[in-house]
Design a protein around this motif. Sequence first.
Motif, PDB file in Angstrom:
ATOM      1  N   VAL A 203       0.861  -1.177   0.000  1.00  0.00           N
ATOM      2  CA  VAL A 203       0.000   0.000   0.000  1.00  0.00           C
ATOM      3  C   VAL A 203       0.898   1.227   0.000  1.00  0.00           C
ATOM      4  O   VAL A 203       1.781   1.358   0.854  1.00  0.00           O
ATOM      5  N   VAL A 204       0.692   2.115  -0.966  1.00  0.00           N
ATOM      6  CA  VAL A 204       1.452   3.366  -1.040  1.00  0.00           C
ATOM      7  C   VAL A 204       0.485   4.509  -0.795  1.00  0.00           C
ATOM      8  O   VAL A 204      -0.485   4.680  -1.547  1.00  0.00           O
ATOM      9  N   ALA A 211     -10.338  12.474   0.822  1.00  0.00           N
ATOM     10  CA  ALA A 211     -11.625  11.992   1.322  1.00  0.00           C
ATOM     11  C   ALA A 211     -11.603  10.474   1.474  1.00  0.00           C
ATOM     12  O   ALA A 211     -12.365   9.758   0.826  1.00  0.00           O
ATOM     13  N   HIS A 212     -10.724   9.987   2.327  1.00  0.00           N
ATOM     14  CA  HIS A 212     -10.709   8.556   2.628  1.00  0.00           C
ATOM     15  C   HIS A 212     -10.304   8.377   4.082  1.00  0.00           C
ATOM     16  O   HIS A 212      -9.644   9.239   4.669  1.00  0.00           O
ATOM     17  N   PRO A 213     -10.695   7.269   4.707  1.00  0.00           N
ATOM     18  CA  PRO A 213     -10.248   7.032   6.084  1.00  0.00           C
ATOM     19  C   PRO A 213      -8.728   6.977   6.139  1.00  0.00           C
ATOM     20  O   PRO A 213      -8.082   6.457   5.223  1.00  0.00           O
ATOM     21  N   LYS A 214      -8.161   7.529   7.189  1.00  0.00           N
ATOM     22  CA  LYS A 214      -6.700   7.528   7.291  1.00  0.00           C
ATOM     23  C   LYS A 214      -6.177   6.093   7.404  1.00  0.00           C
ATOM     24  O   LYS A 214      -6.685   5.288   8.169  1.00  0.00           O
ATOM     25  N   VAL A 215      -5.153   5.821   6.614  1.00  0.00           N
ATOM     26  CA  VAL A 215      -4.659   4.456   6.450  1.00  0.00           C
ATOM     27  C   VAL A 215      -3.934   3.993   7.709  1.00  0.00           C
ATOM     28  O   VAL A 215      -3.130   4.730   8.297  1.00  0.00           O
ATOM     29  N   ILE A 227       3.760   2.059   2.687  1.00  0.00           N
ATOM     30  CA  ILE A 227       4.746   3.105   2.434  1.00  0.00           C
ATOM     31  C   ILE A 227       4.032   4.451   2.511  1.00  0.00           C
ATOM     32  O   ILE A 227       3.139   4.732   1.710  1.00  0.00           O
ATOM     33  N   SER A 228       4.413   5.276   3.469  1.00  0.00           N
ATOM     34  CA  SER A 228       3.851   6.613   3.599  1.00  0.00           C
ATOM     35  C   SER A 228       4.790   7.610   2.940  1.00  0.00           C
ATOM     36  O   SER A 228       5.932   7.782   3.378  1.00  0.00           O
ATOM     37  N   VAL A 229       4.327   8.243   1.873  1.00  0.00           N
ATOM     38  CA  VAL A 229       5.135   9.244   1.178  1.00  0.00           C
ATOM     39  C   VAL A 229       4.798  10.595   1.799  1.00  0.00           C
ATOM     40  O   VAL A 229       4.080  11.421   1.216  1.00  0.00           O
ATOM     41  N   SER A 230       5.276  10.802   3.020  1.00  0.00           N
ATOM     42  CA  SER A 230       4.978  12.009   3.800  1.00  0.00           C
ATOM     43  C   SER A 230       3.486  12.326   3.741  1.00  0.00           C
ATOM     44  O   SER A 230       3.092  13.488   3.601  1.00  0.00           O
ATOM     45  N   SER A 231       2.656  11.303   3.832  1.00  0.00           N
ATOM     46  CA  SER A 231       1.230  11.454   3.564  1.00  0.00           C
ATOM     47  C   SER A 231       0.433  11.856   4.791  1.00  0.00           C
ATOM     48  O   SER A 231       0.544  11.243   5.848  1.00  0.00           O
ATOM     49  N   LYS A 232      -0.397  12.871   4.607  1.00  0.00           N
ATOM     50  CA  LYS A 232      -1.334  13.252   5.654  1.00  0.00           C
ATOM     51  C   LYS A 232      -2.525  12.298   5.699  1.00  0.00           C
ATOM     52  O   LYS A 232      -3.347  12.376   6.605  1.00  0.00           O
ATOM     53  N   GLY A 233      -2.609  11.400   4.725  1.00  0.00           N
ATOM     54  CA  GLY A 233      -3.678  10.429   4.692  1.00  0.00           C
ATOM     55  C   GLY A 233      -3.374   9.158   5.459  1.00  0.00           C
ATOM     56  O   GLY A 233      -4.123   8.184   5.370  1.00  0.00           O
ATOM     57  N   VAL A 234      -2.282   9.143   6.226  1.00  0.00           N
ATOM     58  CA  VAL A 234      -1.909   7.988   7.038  1.00  0.00           C
ATOM     59  C   VAL A 234      -2.183   8.300   8.497  1.00  0.00           C
ATOM     60  O   VAL A 234      -1.847   9.377   8.988  1.00  0.00           O
ATOM     61  N   GLY A 257       7.685  13.941  10.166  1.00  0.00           N
ATOM     62  CA  GLY A 257       6.774  12.886  10.600  1.00  0.00           C
ATOM     63  C   GLY A 257       6.580  12.874  12.099  1.00  0.00           C
ATOM     64  O   GLY A 257       6.358  11.818  12.696  1.00  0.00           O
ATOM     65  N   SER A 258       6.642  14.046  12.705  1.00  0.00           N
ATOM     66  CA  SER A 258       6.563  14.116  14.169  1.00  0.00           C
ATOM     67  C   SER A 258       5.228  13.600  14.711  1.00  0.00           C
ATOM     68  O   SER A 258       5.141  13.179  15.859  1.00  0.00           O
ATOM     69  N   ARG A 259       4.179  13.602  13.863  1.00  0.00           N
ATOM     70  CA  ARG A 259       2.880  13.127  14.344  1.00  0.00           C
ATOM     71  C   ARG A 259       2.878  11.619  14.621  1.00  0.00           C
ATOM     72  O   ARG A 259       1.947  11.098  15.217  1.00  0.00           O
ATOM     73  N   PHE A 260       3.915  10.916  14.164  1.00  0.00           N
ATOM     74  CA  PHE A 260       4.005   9.484  14.424  1.00  0.00           C
ATOM     75  C   PHE A 260       4.698   9.159  15.739  1.00  0.00           C
ATOM     76  O   PHE A 260       4.943   7.992  16.034  1.00  0.00           O
ATOM     77  N   ASP A 261       5.041  10.182  16.531  1.00  0.00           N
ATOM     78  CA  ASP A 261       5.801   9.901  17.752  1.00  0.00           C
ATOM     79  C   ASP A 261       4.931   9.165  18.773  1.00  0.00           C
ATOM     80  O   ASP A 261       3.714   9.031  18.624  1.00  0.00           O
ATOM     81  N   ASP A 262       5.579   8.676  19.810  1.00  0.00           N
ATOM     82  CA  ASP A 262       4.917   7.823  20.795  1.00  0.00           C
ATOM     83  C   ASP A 262       4.238   8.600  21.913  1.00  0.00           C
ATOM     84  O   ASP A 262       3.835   8.022  22.921  1.00  0.00           O
TER      85      ASP A 262
END
Length: 326
Positions: A203-204, A211-215, A227-234, A257-262
Amino acid sequence: MTQPEFHVLSRSDLAEVEISPETVISAVRRGYLAFANGDSRCPTKLMMPLPDRQRDSVSYSMLGYDGGIETLGFKTSYRQGTESPDKYYTTISLYDDRTGMPFALMDCERVGASRTPATTALIAEACAKPEASSVLMIGTGIQGRNTLPYLVATLPGLSRLMLYGTHPDGMRESHARLAQYFPDREIEVVEDVPVAAAEADIVVAASGRAAHPKVRTGWLKPGGLLISVSSKGVDSAALAEADYAIATSEGQLGVTGSRFDDGQGSARIDAEFPAVLAGQAPARNSPQDRVFAFSSGMIITDIPVAHALANRAIEAGRGQRVRLWT
């Protein structure tokens, strides 16, 4: 040449320069391997949000050195707003370290639209399970439209090519790009992203605020690759949900990608992609691992692609020579 001068190459100068997916993928591969082997340098991207949040403006810059072609590069980008491609400006300057002379100042849109899908293809080649036969591409922006032909060039065993997008022009261009290089392949347009993601081996996600649910990585079947290409859709939980996590650059994951932090200001990854590509780190621990890969642009991949495009454009007589220092 006795005086320093740039070859100045505009967006239109570069638009019709022909360069195959295989050529770009090879250049990007060499860029990553030179970096993994210690021959290149790539400091973390510098990004600066601008004060007016209503426009969501951002500026960033990257500096790097490609030891393979002995070329230094400076890249700058500015974007005003989130949705308008007309307010996005990016350039790259190249300097030849063998002669100590400037080489090119050029628009960087075509470079990004080429090296980004090449990186995606290389991540898929290295990190997808060996029998991968299906891919879901989410997004039809400038950098996403080349992704399917680049993936097929690297993984010819992909037989099911799914695409989700919301912009008619982007959808048409995605079909056209695949037909240009692989006229015998067809794209399956999908509407239900979670269902398609659960069926895909790869999945890329390269969508913005689409307009889709965040992956989520949890949607993947065992052995799947997101694979997240700096995507706001993830979804921000995608990294934490993964059995194994990779980033093109751990430092840039902390910037873009700071929004992926713990929740404590850090994000766990298991390996950086250049080391994976060079065989210095594993691509996964188990065939059943659900792998998350965060792809952020690195100038060590911009430089060789820009260099190749510039040489082709100059050989075709395009662009101008400008002496800034006289």
